[in-house]
Design an enzyme around this catalytic site. Structure first.
Site, mmCIF file in Angstrom:
data_model
loop_
_atom_site.group_PDB
_atom_site.id
_atom_site.type_symbol
_atom_site.label_atom_id
_atom_site.label_comp_id
_atom_site.label_asym_id
_atom_site.label_seq_id
_atom_site.Cartn_x
_atom_site.Cartn_y
_atom_site.Cartn_z
ATOM 1 N N HIS A 63 0.847 -1.190 0.000
ATOM 2 C CA HIS A 63 0.000 0.000 0.000
ATOM 3 C C HIS A 63 0.883 1.240 0.000
ATOM 4 O O HIS A 63 2.115 1.155 0.100
ATOM 5 C CB HIS A 63 -0.975 -0.004 1.176
ATOM 6 C CG HIS A 63 -0.354 0.038 2.531
ATOM 7 N ND1 HIS A 63 0.429 -0.973 3.044
ATOM 8 C CD2 HIS A 63 -0.395 0.981 3.516
ATOM 9 C CE1 HIS A 63 0.824 -0.677 4.260
ATOM 10 N NE2 HIS A 63 0.339 0.523 4.577
ATOM 11 N N HIS A 65 1.223 3.912 2.010
ATOM 12 C CA HIS A 65 1.693 4.632 3.180
ATOM 13 C C HIS A 65 3.216 4.720 3.139
ATOM 14 O O HIS A 65 3.902 3.785 2.698
ATOM 15 C CB HIS A 65 1.245 3.936 4.464
ATOM 16 C CG HIS A 65 -0.155 4.311 4.877
ATOM 17 N ND1 HIS A 65 -0.928 3.519 5.696
ATOM 18 C CD2 HIS A 65 -0.916 5.410 4.584
ATOM 19 C CE1 HIS A 65 -2.106 4.108 5.897
ATOM 20 N NE2 HIS A 65 -2.122 5.247 5.226
ATOM 21 N N ASP A 67 5.725 4.477 5.177
ATOM 22 C CA ASP A 67 6.628 3.517 5.808
ATOM 23 C C ASP A 67 6.747 2.224 5.008
ATOM 24 O O ASP A 67 7.543 1.350 5.364
ATOM 25 C CB ASP A 67 6.203 3.231 7.253
ATOM 26 C CG ASP A 67 4.790 2.682 7.375
ATOM 27 O OD1 ASP A 67 3.902 3.160 6.650
ATOM 28 O OD2 ASP A 67 4.567 1.781 8.205
ATOM 29 N N HIS A 68 5.970 2.115 3.937
ATOM 30 C CA HIS A 68 6.063 0.948 3.045
ATOM 31 C C HIS A 68 6.549 1.334 1.644
ATOM 32 O O HIS A 68 6.724 0.449 0.805
ATOM 33 C CB HIS A 68 4.698 0.266 2.930
ATOM 34 C CG HIS A 68 4.210 -0.312 4.218
ATOM 35 N ND1 HIS A 68 4.191 -1.665 4.482
ATOM 36 C CD2 HIS A 68 3.724 0.287 5.342
ATOM 37 C CE1 HIS A 68 3.710 -1.877 5.703
ATOM 38 N NE2 HIS A 68 3.424 -0.703 6.242
ATOM 39 N N ASP A 211 -0.495 -4.133 5.871
ATOM 40 C CA ASP A 211 -1.195 -3.710 7.077
ATOM 41 C C ASP A 211 -2.675 -4.073 6.960
ATOM 42 O O ASP A 211 -3.318 -3.830 5.934
ATOM 43 C CB ASP A 211 -1.071 -2.203 7.269
ATOM 44 C CG ASP A 211 0.360 -1.773 7.551
ATOM 45 O OD1 ASP A 211 1.243 -2.648 7.611
ATOM 46 O OD2 ASP A 211 0.586 -0.569 7.727
ATOM 47 N N HIS A 269 6.222 -5.770 11.784
ATOM 48 C CA HIS A 269 5.530 -4.476 11.822
ATOM 49 C C HIS A 269 5.147 -4.122 13.261
ATOM 50 O O HIS A 269 3.991 -3.865 13.587
ATOM 51 C CB HIS A 269 4.288 -4.518 10.920
ATOM 52 C CG HIS A 269 3.785 -3.162 10.519
ATOM 53 N ND1 HIS A 269 2.799 -2.507 11.209
ATOM 54 C CD2 HIS A 269 4.114 -2.346 9.488
ATOM 55 C CE1 HIS A 269 2.534 -1.346 10.633
ATOM 56 N NE2 HIS A 269 3.329 -1.225 9.572
#
Length: 308
Positions: A63, A65, A67-68, A211, A269
């Site tokens: 996805h 976001h 942090d990914h 996530d 995570h």
């Protein structure tokens, strides 16, 4: 085949854990590795490992976001500087193409290899004669994918004693038979591969989820896999907080593993609130109350994808 963890933290990096990135190492099977997510600093983690970016064949983004994702442009650029010339495909949810186009245009970044950005929303997204990859949407605050990597069944082992009895010496014929191909011997006899091969060897499987709150698609992707990689952002005392922000607790991840009948569960995570070993041991214990074969992902360490 093993899963090598480049980043196991959630949200933001800490001194002990970088943000999300995972490498599926397929050196024996394909001579390559596949990357799942690429948070900021991932290429620094690669430099600390034995991985070579020139060997990266595919990248799968769960996805959008940061942090990914924020490490992806720099890593793709560095791959070219580190001898990467072979094609690379990046899979991810809708919007990934726009993101990469804007970043590359504004920064005037070019790569010296064929790069394909492929947006997907579910189904079998890639397949060849050895592996297939299936994606399904998960339950997060933004569109998010989980991926199942399925190795196809391999031909059984050759019955060497039987071949020797027939007077067939090792050579190219062995290779053809191993591939399941029938061969004609010099005396005209046909030798059928099925007669000299043992039972086929079941392919291994891995589910790597982005996530997510607990959901049916997580179970579907993980059904009977050899290894499930599932987020465990919080412990059970933060279950309402986890749900609010689209995450899972360690115990919820264990319940998914139990429902899916997986062989092994790797948790990753982790929230930066868990700073010491005692807290991580407690998080692991909560999961093992539900699913005994649970392990914590550690930075720059691997978990094998065992056949049994």
């Amino acid at each position: 085949m093993d899963v090598y963890f480049l980043g196991t933290g959630a949200g933001m990096p800490t001194t002990k854990r970088n943000v999300s990135s995972i490498a599926l190492r397929l050196y024996e099977e394909r001579g390559t590795f596949w990357m799942f997510d690429c948070g900021e600093g991932t290429q620094h983690q690669v430099l600390r490992s034995s991985l070579k970016l020139s060997k990266c064949e595919f990248i799968f983004i769960t996805h959008l976001h940061g942090d990914h994702l924020f490490g992806l442009p720099g890593l793709l650029s560095s791959r070219g500087h580190q001898g990467g010339t072979k094609p690379l495909t990046v899979f991810g949810p809708p919007g990934l193409g726009d993101y990469m186009k804007i970043v590359f245009e504004v920064s005037h970044t070019q790569v010296p290899y064929p790069l394909v950005i492929k947006e997907v929303d579910g189904g079998v997204i890639w397949s060849d004669d050895t592996f297939s990859v299936t994606a399904l949407p998960l339950d997060h605050r933004v569109p998010c994918l989980g991926y199942r990597i399925q190795e196809k069944d391999r031909p059984g082992r050759l019955k060497f004693e039987l071949l020797k009895e027939k007077g067939i010496p090792p050579g190219p014929v062995y290779g053809q038979l191993k591939q399941g191909k029938d061969v004609q011997l010099p005396d005209g006899e046909f030798l059928f591969a099925a007669s000299v091969l043992g039972e086929s060897i079941p392919g291994r499987s891995v589910a790597i989820l982005g996530d997510t709150r607990p959901c049916d698609h997580a179970v579907r992707l993980a059904r009977h896999v050899n290894l499930l990689v599932h987020e465990a952002t919080f412990m059970e005392d933060r279950v309402e907080h986890a749900h609010e922000f689209g995450h899972s607790t360690a115990k919820q991840a264990a319940r998914i593993a139990d429902r899916a009948g997986v062989k092994k569960l790797a948790l990753t995570h982790f929230s930066s609130r868990y700073k010491d070993e005692e807290q991580m041991d407690q998080l692991l214990s909560e999961a093992r109350e539900v699913f005994a074969e649970t392990y914590l992902a550690e930075e720059l360490e691997a978990i094998a994808v065992d056949a049994e």
